[in-house]
Design a protein around this motif. Structure first.
Motif, PDB file in Angstrom:
ATOM      1  N   ASN A  52       0.817  -1.204   0.000  1.00 18.49           N
ATOM      2  CA  ASN A  52       0.000   0.000   0.000  1.00 18.49           C
ATOM      3  C   ASN A  52       0.852   1.257   0.000  1.00 18.49           C
ATOM      4  N   THR A  53       1.933   1.237   0.782  1.00 19.59           N
ATOM      5  CA  THR A  53       2.807   2.405   0.832  1.00 19.59           C
ATOM      6  C   THR A  53       3.400   2.683  -0.548  1.00 19.59           C
ATOM      7  N   LYS A 108       2.282   1.751  -3.423  1.00 21.63           N
ATOM      8  CA  LYS A 108       1.227   2.170  -4.346  1.00 21.63           C
ATOM      9  C   LYS A 108       0.885   3.640  -4.127  1.00 21.63           C
ATOM     10  N   GLY A 109       0.733   3.975  -2.837  1.00 26.74           N
ATOM     11  CA  GLY A 109       0.346   5.347  -2.499  1.00 26.74           C
ATOM     12  C   GLY A 109       1.367   6.331  -3.026  1.00 26.74           C
ATOM     13  N   ARG A 110       2.654   6.017  -2.807  1.00 21.11           N
ATOM     14  CA  ARG A 110       3.677   6.951  -3.238  1.00 21.11           C
ATOM     15  C   ARG A 110       3.660   7.088  -4.758  1.00 21.11           C
ATOM     16  N   GLY A 155       1.135   6.602  -6.743  1.00 21.11           N
ATOM     17  CA  GLY A 155      -0.062   7.347  -7.145  1.00 21.11           C
ATOM     18  C   GLY A 155       0.107   8.835  -6.931  1.00 21.11           C
ATOM     19  N   GLU A 156       0.649   9.202  -5.769  1.00 19.82           N
ATOM     20  CA  GLU A 156       0.821  10.621  -5.484  1.00 19.82           C
ATOM     21  C   GLU A 156       1.818  11.253  -6.446  1.00 19.82           C
ATOM     22  N   GLY A 209      -5.444   8.301  -6.840  1.00 18.25           N
ATOM     23  CA  GLY A 209      -5.744   7.089  -6.089  1.00 18.25           C
ATOM     24  C   GLY A 209      -5.741   5.866  -6.981  1.00 18.25           C
ATOM     25  N   GLY A 229      -2.102   4.271  -8.465  1.00 21.26           N
ATOM     26  CA  GLY A 229      -1.389   3.299  -7.634  1.00 21.26           C
ATOM     27  C   GLY A 229      -1.983   1.906  -7.795  1.00 21.26           C
ATOM     28  N   ASP A 230      -3.277   1.872  -8.079  1.00 19.95           N
ATOM     29  CA  ASP A 230      -3.974   0.593  -8.147  1.00 19.95           C
ATOM     30  C   ASP A 230      -4.066   0.025  -9.559  1.00 19.95           C
ATOM     31  N   GLN A 278      -3.548  -3.533  -8.231  1.00 23.42           N
ATOM     32  CA  GLN A 278      -4.817  -3.987  -7.676  1.00 23.42           C
ATOM     33  C   GLN A 278      -5.342  -5.234  -8.391  1.00 23.42           C
TER      34      GLN A 278
END
Lengths: 151, 908
Positions: free
Chosen positions: B116-117, B119-121, B123-124, B167, B170-171, B175
């Motif tokens: 998740n980390t 992915k989040g990075r 995505g951001e 959002g 990242g997925d 995902q």
């Protein structure tokens, strides 16, 4: 000078002599007492009028611009009312008024003066009376002047 | 820009996606193990399979796989042994297995967190890149495109509409991989336990996967509408704010209300439909998901009863199935989101991909750009509006770069277009414009934006200080990097690395971007003087001076100036000693009552930022009340309030409510007059002392705004003055700490940070009733400042003035002056002025023109003039009419009978 003194003063001016005291007090309260040094102008010929003045103390000269420089056409003093023509007729100042001595006036702003006249008919009638009287005087003077020219 | 979101994502994150995918795959192994473990716990440790006799042991941590029976035909053994493990008894075995289960929980959780980390990075980062790219494109939009799109809509798109993309990015790949892997693992597991149950599951999943997306097509369409209507709403609201004057002027507020209400109704309709549809689908989805356990219980139960499936197996299948609908549902969600963001992305990209975008190279950052070569050769200049109108039609001329040329002609005849083409604000439709050897049509902005200074009729000012606005024209390269300390340097370099990674510019915003040399300054220390010089040329220095006088000086930042102002205060005081002037001002003197201030101001005798001490509320302030009680001020103030109430009732009783005099003069509002009259009646009966506390408070409140010199009711006698002075002293002595921070008392020797600069010099009140006091004192203050050589310092304070949003705190003429001064400050090779003095009065326009031409002697000017007769001071005149160059020459050549020029000049 306190409001009461100004009220007494307004009462002694013929134009306001017959206006109810409460209205005169209101006029005194809503007007501004202004002190002028000698040679300071109350307003200048051609300015847009924003107020009329009652002379409380001292002397002032009424002057008009001529090709050969300013010419004093009248002197006014205590208890006299000046500048009302511009306010009533909404025309630029027809003359310059300048303090000759230290001068104290009550300055009545244009909108307040017009509102007083329209809200309190007694005051309006009195002002009309004074102006009509002044017109009569001027007409007489004109007639005399014409007669003098003819001879 | 890439129109397919997936291609766009892949292009910029391929490596990161692969890395995350690898981790996802690795995590699946542990996920499978955690599914398998419960079965072992139930079957063996709890039910005792394999522990047939007491003391029996079973191998722990043996690496072995049960191979599904349907693979039996491959001839593989049923069980694959890789590691035979440790032998444990039943209870230790249970403990060991449970601990192993716990360990797997941690491991799985850890994987999730890490994935998740990552992915989040990612995505951001992509969101940052996307937003930056969109903004970059705004800066390169062709001018005509910006006339079509509303600014609020652009802002909404960059800010809000791409947000969900971050959002999703990242997925985008992880995902489906993760969830698909999870679902597949669970499915394989179920298949491994029982072929029938597995097939049932597969069947229902396929049904789910087929029906739900079909239903969601409508959802997507609604989503698209929702996005468009919301964008429109944002645009319309921004428009209402911009056009608020017209709304008031035409009583259009209710029309606008109806407009917004209609839009909101439409949005409500769409959103509610969306909502209904969404939950209907959810219902169906849940139903399908619950159908599977139904079969499990029925078929699985049957298999277990008939002995073809062990209980542990059934429990594990059900446990595994618990994990199946989740991933599958999320997978379907993901698919919907995919379509949704793809549509959003396309819609945004479409808006940001107009034809005729400026190529990136033209805006490439460079430290230096050469001077503009001469002469300027225009050949066959043509500018065609979108509508097809020819603003310029085959205009050709040649100009020396160091001369002054006037562009004249009827409005819309081409002079404005030519000015905009010369500075490349408008892009030519045809023809060529050369400056020496450089083609201005394809020259980088570094040349056109620095060597040419353009001012239009409505120069834009940013919502910052006057100084920042003036310097805006000099900020094209971070010429003076900041010198950060080591900790900050590390932060800066990591910020730069991150910027690089996301395709953002690495130029440091916090560096000093100002090109001082271009403005003829050595550095920050003398740039203010250059700005003031430029403001003088455009006749703004007096305005800036007045702004400075009204400005606030922070003594913490400008201790020197604050000290000088305090000296100016003393100098003014000295001048006011002249008896002819003394009456004009009543200075602040802590030991004397100031008759030109109100009672409240006399008590406080300072400035305050506490809203509780504002004029309309001060009488209710608990601390003020305590002071009144302490120095026995209540009784005298009550008496004063009583007299004021009496007078007001007498003066205003006859006036109709709503009469303007109430607002202007009365201490009591028209609505309150009857109450006060009743109050006075009570006071007449029992005396003011007998009044109830609230009545008394009400009368006391009337005394606070009373200023003796202004209202002239003769209410403040010497004794009252002394009492109020005692109150003033007590106010200072007992002031509580929290209030003390919000009050600054007048102190002869100290600069008052909350008061304007000129009020600090005056340090007193203009006396009421003195003719022209303000003008005369203003002149005195100016004299004092000039004597002390402080005029420049005041002008610098004026440069701190906040001009407001779009410079709205300045008049249009002032904005034009600042715009012109900003262009002059650049010291450009060619100054292009496009009707930029139109809002000024005629005399000022002539002066500004004259000053500017004098300043620019020997350097190029092209000025599109409103009136032809202003062209006298120019070296050359070009007369444009119907987009064509009708006449050209010097003023003397053109000012002859029969010329178009003279005709134009005569018509004004």
């Amino acid at each position: 000078m306190s409001l009461n003194e100004e009220f007494e003063l307004l009462r002694r001016i013929p134009m306001f002599a017959r206006v109810e005291p409460a209205k005169l007090k209101l006029l005194a309260f809503t007007s501004e007492r202004l002190v002028y040094a000698p040679d300071q102008e109350l307003f200048h010929q051609g300015d847009q009028p924003d107020a009329c003045y009652i002379i409380v103390d001292g002397d002032a000269a009424v002057m008009v611009d001529t090709p050969s420089g300013p010419l004093t056409v009248a002197k006014i003093g205590k208890n006299e009312f000046v500048g009302e023509i511009g306010v009533l007729c909404d025309v630029p100042r027809t003359a310059t008024v300048k303090a000759l001595t230290a001068l104290t006036t009550l300055r009545i702003a244009k909108d307040i003066f017009l509102r007083m006249v329209s809200d309190f008919p007694t005051m309006g009638v009195e002002i009309m009376r004074v102006l009509a009287h002044r017109l009569e005087q001027t007409t007489n003077q004109l007639r005399e002047a014409k007669a003098a020219v003819r001879h | 820009m890439e129109t397919n979101l997936f291609k766009y994502i892949l292009k910029h994150t391929r490596r990161e996606q692969v890395a995350i995918l690898a981790i996802v795959i690795l995590s699946q192994v542990f996920y499978f193990l955690s599914l398998d473990l419960p079965k072992t716990i139930v079957n063996r440790a709890i039910q005792g399979e394999g522990f047939d006799e007491p003391g029996a042991t079973v191998p722990f941590l043996a690496v072995q796989f049960d191979l599904p029976e349907f693979l039996g035909f491959l001839g593989l053994p049923e069980r694959l042994d890789l590691f035979s493990g440790l032998d444990l008894e039943r209870i230790p075995y249970l403990v060991a297995l449970s601990l192993l289960f716990l360990l797997l929980v941690f491991i799985n959780g850890g994987f999730k967190l890490h994935i998740n980390t990552q992915k989040g990075r990612m995505g951001e980062r992509m969101l940052r890149r996307l937003r930056y790219e969109l903004f970059d494109r705004v800066l390169r939009f062709p001018p005509h495109h910006l006339r079509k799109v509303k600014q609020a809509e652009i802002a909404t798109m960059v800010k809000d509409e791409v947000e969900p993309l971050g959002g999703f990015i990242g997925d985008a790949f992880v995902q489906p991989a993760f969830l698909g892997g999870q679902a597949l693992t669970a499915l394989v597991f179920i298949l491994a336990q029982s072929l029938y149950l597995g097939l049932v599951t597969v069947g229902i999943l396929m049904l789910q996967g087929f029906i739900i997306p079909k239903l969601r097509v409508r959802l997507l369409r609604l989503g698209k509408q929702r996005q468009l209507t919301a964008r429109d709403l944002a645009g319309r609201i921004a428009e209402s704010v911009d056009g608020i004057t017209e709304i008031h002027a035409h009583d259009a507020s209710n029309y606008m209300r109806a407009d917004i209400a209609a839009r909101l109704a439409r949005i409500f309709e769409i959103r509610f439909l969306l909502y209904q549809w969404k939950f209907a689908i959810k219902f169906l989805n849940n139903l399908l998901a619950q159908l599977t356990p139904f079969f499990f219980y029925l078929v699985g139960g049957y298999l277990a009863i008939t002995g073809r499936l062990d209980i542990g197996g059934l429990v594990a299948v059900i446990a595994a199935y618990k994990d199946l609908p989740g991933p599958v549902k999320e997978l379907i969600d993901w698919d919907q989101q995919r379509q949704d963001v793809q549509i959003k992305y396309e819609q945004v990209i479409e808006q940001f991909s107009p034809d005729g975008m400026m190529p990136t190279e033209l805006q490439a950052p460079t430290r230096t750009a050469g001077p503009l070569g001469g002469p300027i050769k225009a050949a066959n200049l043509t500018l065609i509006e979108e509508g097809g109108a020819k603003l310029l039609d085959g205009v050709s001329f040649e100009l020396a770069i160091d001369r002054h040329v006037a562009l004249v002609g009827p409005e819309g005849g081409g002079k404005e277009a030519l000015a905009m083409v010369l500075s490349r604000i408008s892009v030519l439709s045809g023809g060529s414009l050369m400056a020496g050897e450089t083609d201005l049509g394809s020259a980088p902005e570094a040349l056109t934006g620095r060597a040419i200074a353009y001012v239009g009729p409505d120069p834009y000012l940013f919502a910052t200080t006057l100084r920042e606005n003036m310097l805006y024209g000099l900020r094209y390269w971070p010429g003076r990097p900041r010198a950060p300390d080591p900790a900050e340097a590390a932060r800066l370099s990591s910020a730069q690395a991150e910027a690089r990674r996301t395709g953002n510019t690495e130029l440091d915003f916090a560096a000093d971007w100002t090109d001082y040399a271009a403005a003829g300054a050595a550095g920050p220390e003398d740039i203010d003087q250059r700005m003031i010089d430029a403001l003088r040329v455009v006749e703004f220095d007096e305005d800036a001076y007045q702004l400075g006088l009204r400005g606030i000086v922070d003594p913490a930042h400008r201790a020197g100036l604050a000290q000088q102002i305090v000296s100016a205060r003393a100098a003014l005081r000295l001048k006011l000693a002249d008896p002819a002037l003394a009456a004009l001002v009543e200075p602040f003197d802590r030991t004397r009552y100031n008759r030109n201030m109100t009672v409240a101001e006399n008590l406080l005798f300072g400035t305050t930022s506490d809203p509780g001490l504002a004029a309309e509320r001060v009488s209710d302030h608990p601390y003020v009340k305590s002071i009144l009680a302490r120095v026995a001020l209540r009784a005298p103030l009550l008496a004063i309030g009583h007299k004021i109430a009496d007078t007001m009732v007498e003066l205003f009783a006859d006036l109709p409510a709503g009469h303007p005099f109430f607002e202007q003069f009365s201490f009591i509002a028209a609505d309150d007059l009857p109450d006060v009259r009743a109050l006075l009646g009570r006071a007449d009966k029992g005396g003011v002392a007998g009044l109830a506390a609230p009545d008394q408070d009400r009368l006391i409140a009337l005394a606070f705004p009373y200023a003796e010199a202004r209202h002239r009711l003769g209410l403040i006698d010497t004794d009252t003055e002394l009492l109020l002075l005692a109150g003033r002293r007590a106010f200072v002595e007992h002031v509580p700490a929290d209030l003390s921070a919000k009050v600054e008392f007048y102190d002869e020797a100290k600069y008052n940070a909350a008061a304007a600069l000129q009020d600090n010099i005056l340090f007193g009140r203009l006396a009421y009733g003195q003719a022209q006091a303000a003008q005369r004192i203003g002149q005195l203050i100016t004299d004092v400042l000039n004597d002390l050589d402080l005029r420049a310092a005041v002008l610098q304070v004026g440069l701190d003035y906040q001009v407001g949003v779009a410079g709205k705190r300045l008049s249009q003429a002032q904005r034009q002056k600042v715009g012109l001064a900003r262009a002059l400050l650049k010291g450009a090779d060619l100054l292009v002025v496009n009707g930029a003095t139109g809002a000024m009065d005629g005399a000022t326009q002539a002066k500004v023109l004259d000053n500017t031409l004098r300043l620019r002697k020997g350097r190029g000017v092209a000025w599109s003039l409103q009136r032809a007769d202003m062209a006298r001071g120019f070296d050359r005149i070009l007369l444009l009419r119907d987009g064509k160059l009708a006449e050209q020459g010097t003023f003397a050549e053109l000012d002859r009978p029969g010329t178009r020029f003279q005709e134009l000049a005569a018509s004004g």
